[in-house]
Design an enzyme around this catalytic site. Sequence first.
Site, PDB file in Angstrom:
ATOM      1  N   LYS A  79       0.923  -1.073  -0.010  1.00 49.84           N
ATOM      2  CA  LYS A  79      -0.106  -0.017  -0.004  1.00 49.84           C
ATOM      3  C   LYS A  79       0.793   1.373   0.137  1.00 49.84           C
ATOM      4  O   LYS A  79       1.828   1.215   0.565  1.00 49.84           O
ATOM      5  CB  LYS A  79      -0.755  -0.081   1.379  1.00 49.84           C
ATOM      6  CG  LYS A  79      -2.208   0.971   1.206  1.00 49.84           C
ATOM      7  CD  LYS A  79      -3.290   0.141   0.549  1.00 49.84           C
ATOM      8  CE  LYS A  79      -4.519   1.049   0.510  1.00 49.84           C
ATOM      9  NZ  LYS A  79      -5.777   0.337   0.349  1.00 49.84           N
ATOM     10  N   GLY A 182     -23.323   4.717   4.797  1.00 46.54           N
ATOM     11  CA  GLY A 182     -22.495   5.282   3.800  1.00 46.54           C
ATOM     12  C   GLY A 182     -22.979   4.874   2.471  1.00 46.54           C
ATOM     13  O   GLY A 182     -23.058   3.430   2.038  1.00 46.54           O
ATOM     14  N   GLY A 184     -21.549   5.861  -0.524  1.00 54.67           N
ATOM     15  CA  GLY A 184     -20.400   6.565  -1.657  1.00 54.67           C
ATOM     16  C   GLY A 184     -20.617   5.510  -2.695  1.00 54.67           C
ATOM     17  O   GLY A 184     -21.549   4.856  -3.190  1.00 54.67           O
ATOM     18  N   VAL A 186     -19.380   2.481  -3.406  1.00 54.06           N
ATOM     19  CA  VAL A 186     -19.742   1.205  -3.004  1.00 54.06           C
ATOM     20  C   VAL A 186     -21.243   1.174  -2.520  1.00 54.06           C
ATOM     21  O   VAL A 186     -22.024   0.197  -2.652  1.00 54.06           O
ATOM     22  CB  VAL A 186     -18.861   0.420  -1.903  1.00 54.06           C
ATOM     23  CG1 VAL A 186     -19.260  -0.880  -2.036  1.00 54.06           C
ATOM     24  CG2 VAL A 186     -17.470   0.384  -2.441  1.00 54.06           C
TER      25      VAL A 186
HETATM   26  P1  NAI Z   1     -16.698   6.789  -0.713  1.00 49.67           P
HETATM   27  O1  NAI Z   1     -15.618   7.778  -0.243  1.00 49.67           O
HETATM   28  O2  NAI Z   1     -17.087   6.922  -2.218  1.00 49.67           O
HETATM   29  O3  NAI Z   1     -17.942   6.662   0.122  1.00 49.67           O
HETATM   30  C1  NAI Z   1     -17.982   6.714   1.686  1.00 49.67           C
HETATM   31  C2  NAI Z   1     -19.384   7.420   2.152  1.00 49.67           C
HETATM   32  O4  NAI Z   1     -19.521   7.344   3.537  1.00 49.67           O
HETATM   33  C3  NAI Z   1     -19.515   8.814   1.608  1.00 49.67           C
HETATM   34  O5  NAI Z   1     -20.810   8.976   0.935  1.00 49.67           O
HETATM   35  C4  NAI Z   1     -19.371   9.689   2.898  1.00 49.67           C
HETATM   36  O6  NAI Z   1     -20.374  10.717   2.908  1.00 49.67           O
HETATM   37  C5  NAI Z   1     -20.150   8.435   3.961  1.00 49.67           C
HETATM   38  N1  NAI Z   1     -19.770   8.708   5.299  1.00 49.67           N
HETATM   39  C6  NAI Z   1     -18.623   9.313   5.846  1.00 49.67           C
HETATM   40  N2  NAI Z   1     -18.789   9.058   7.191  1.00 49.67           N
HETATM   41  C7  NAI Z   1     -19.944   8.720   7.493  1.00 49.67           C
HETATM   42  C8  NAI Z   1     -20.779   8.305   8.650  1.00 49.67           C
HETATM   43  N3  NAI Z   1     -20.296   8.758   9.838  1.00 49.67           N
HETATM   44  N4  NAI Z   1     -21.989   7.982   8.527  1.00 49.67           N
HETATM   45  C9  NAI Z   1     -22.645   7.722   7.288  1.00 49.67           C
HETATM   46  N5  NAI Z   1     -22.040   7.918   6.301  1.00 49.67           N
HETATM   47  C10 NAI Z   1     -20.560   8.386   6.239  1.00 49.67           C
HETATM   48  O7  NAI Z   1     -15.873   5.468  -0.499  1.00 49.67           O
HETATM   49  P2  NAI Z   1     -16.261   3.746  -1.112  1.00 49.67           P
HETATM   50  O8  NAI Z   1     -15.387   3.859  -2.332  1.00 49.67           O
HETATM   51  O9  NAI Z   1     -17.598   3.780  -1.286  1.00 49.67           O
HETATM   52  O10 NAI Z   1     -15.801   2.970  -0.034  1.00 49.67           O
HETATM   53  C11 NAI Z   1     -16.397   2.439   1.313  1.00 49.67           C
HETATM   54  C12 NAI Z   1     -15.653   1.763   2.215  1.00 49.67           C
HETATM   55  O11 NAI Z   1     -15.474   0.376   1.734  1.00 49.67           O
HETATM   56  C13 NAI Z   1     -14.417   2.359   2.656  1.00 49.67           C
HETATM   57  O12 NAI Z   1     -14.195   2.033   3.849  1.00 49.67           O
HETATM   58  C14 NAI Z   1     -13.524   1.929   1.609  1.00 49.67           C
HETATM   59  O13 NAI Z   1     -12.055   1.842   2.250  1.00 49.67           O
HETATM   60  C15 NAI Z   1     -14.090   0.476   1.576  1.00 49.67           C
HETATM   61  N6  NAI Z   1     -13.587  -0.140   0.426  1.00 49.67           N
HETATM   62  C16 NAI Z   1     -13.771   0.246  -0.929  1.00 49.67           C
HETATM   63  C17 NAI Z   1     -13.504  -0.402  -1.923  1.00 49.67           C
HETATM   64  C18 NAI Z   1     -13.902   0.176  -3.320  1.00 49.67           C
HETATM   65  O14 NAI Z   1     -13.720  -0.546  -4.463  1.00 49.67           O
HETATM   66  N7  NAI Z   1     -14.203   1.441  -3.543  1.00 49.67           N
HETATM   67  C19 NAI Z   1     -12.681  -1.577  -1.935  1.00 49.67           C
HETATM   68  C20 NAI Z   1     -12.533  -2.364  -0.552  1.00 49.67           C
HETATM   69  C21 NAI Z   1     -12.841  -1.449   0.611  1.00 49.67           C
END
Ligand code: NAI
Length: 359
Positions: A79, A182, A184, A186
């Site tokens: 990483k 969340g 986002g 995913v």
């Molecule tokens: P992202 O940044 O697109 O989405 C995260 C979402 O969570 C955002 O919409 C944000 O506003 C929301 N958020 C933040 N704090 C919050 C809270 N306290 N309560 C509710 N919502 C909150 O991230 P993504 O890519 O969707 O990833 C989500 C998780 O999955 C992260 O932990 C990431 O490390 C993990 N992950 C993602 C992968 C991927 O392919 N994108 C692969 C493996 C793990």
Amino acid sequence: MLFTNPAFNTHESVHFVSDAGSGLRAIIAVHSTALGPAIGGCRMWQYASEDDALRDALRLSRGMSLKNAMADLPFGGGKSVILGNPAQCKSPALLAAFGRAIEKLGGVYITAEDVGISVSDMVMVAANTRFVCGLPQHRGSVAAGGDPSPRTAHGVFCGIAAAVRHQLKRDDLVGLRVAVQGLGKVGFDLCRELYAAGARLVVADLDAQIVERARDEFAADSVAIGQILYEPVDVLAPCALGAVLNSTTIPRLNTHIVAGAANNQLDTVADGWLLQKHGILYAPDYVINAGGIINAAAEYLASIADDEVRRRVERIGDTLSYIFDRAQHSDRPTSVIADEIALSRLQAASEQTHTAHAA
Ligand code: NAI
């Protein structure tokens, strides 16, 4: 200090990189190459201190070794972290310097996007190194590529189905209540799949607009940020932050299953035992969220057809079923079983390498 850092765990090498012209300051941590070159994303983040950045790189790279081993990928774990606020410090020159630094490592580490780094950033990195994936899907003839999030979401969906089969003895999700923390990249895609499968959704996100979209598109209920973990549901899917499962939150959970995408959901190893004590089935995070890295690895290898990548992502469900069964039979937490399997694969691979070198 590196070797006495609590997050240091037999990492093979850690590289500190700087480039005066662009202001790049980065740490590239290679945890293990026993199974192949170390693959794992690059995170850009404004860390409170250099120690925090090092700790993150060490912890995340070890996590990638376990994730890649568990997903049966011919890759080790690594990483990188770039220190700085992506909104203020990211520039083409900085990304180019980062690419050159990766190239100098000669392929021991392969990078991809992570928090703070996008697919278009990776294109700039790729102009300076061959050791990169997560590039736009239209490059070359390989179908896998681009943003891995939809594949991560699909893997999580398959994992939830496996957890429901094991814990609730149900082959479908119709009418089950699922809380998604969340929305986002995913979380939102996961909601789409869950809704199509007949689940009832309750959601929360910091972004009111995305919550509104989920209400419109998936008939989701929404609750306050502070409430989502404690909703009475069949499945809780953390898809936002790490360390949401801890000694304060676990006793207050109101779910049969925790299965979501977020990395590092357990605050400590003891929290795996606490979930088991509360009768909650936990899908270990690095097993259920491997869809994205399976996609990225396929892109890098450039020899796996897209429907085969999809099948491999769907096998996440089978891997989890195996872990759930083993945990049940040995009366131990699923998180402990997953670590045991992944670490034994790493151990076997490094013994093989040593034997080969000795011969
Ligand atoms: P992202 O940044 O697109 O989405 C995260 C979402 O969570 C955002 O919409 C944000 O506003 C929301 N958020 C933040 N704090 C919050 C809270 N306290 N309560 C509710 N919502 C909150 O991230 P993504 O890519 O969707 O990833 C989500 C998780 O999955 C992260 O932990 C990431 O490390 C993990 N992950 C993602 C992968 C991927 O392919 N994108 C692969 C493996 C793990």
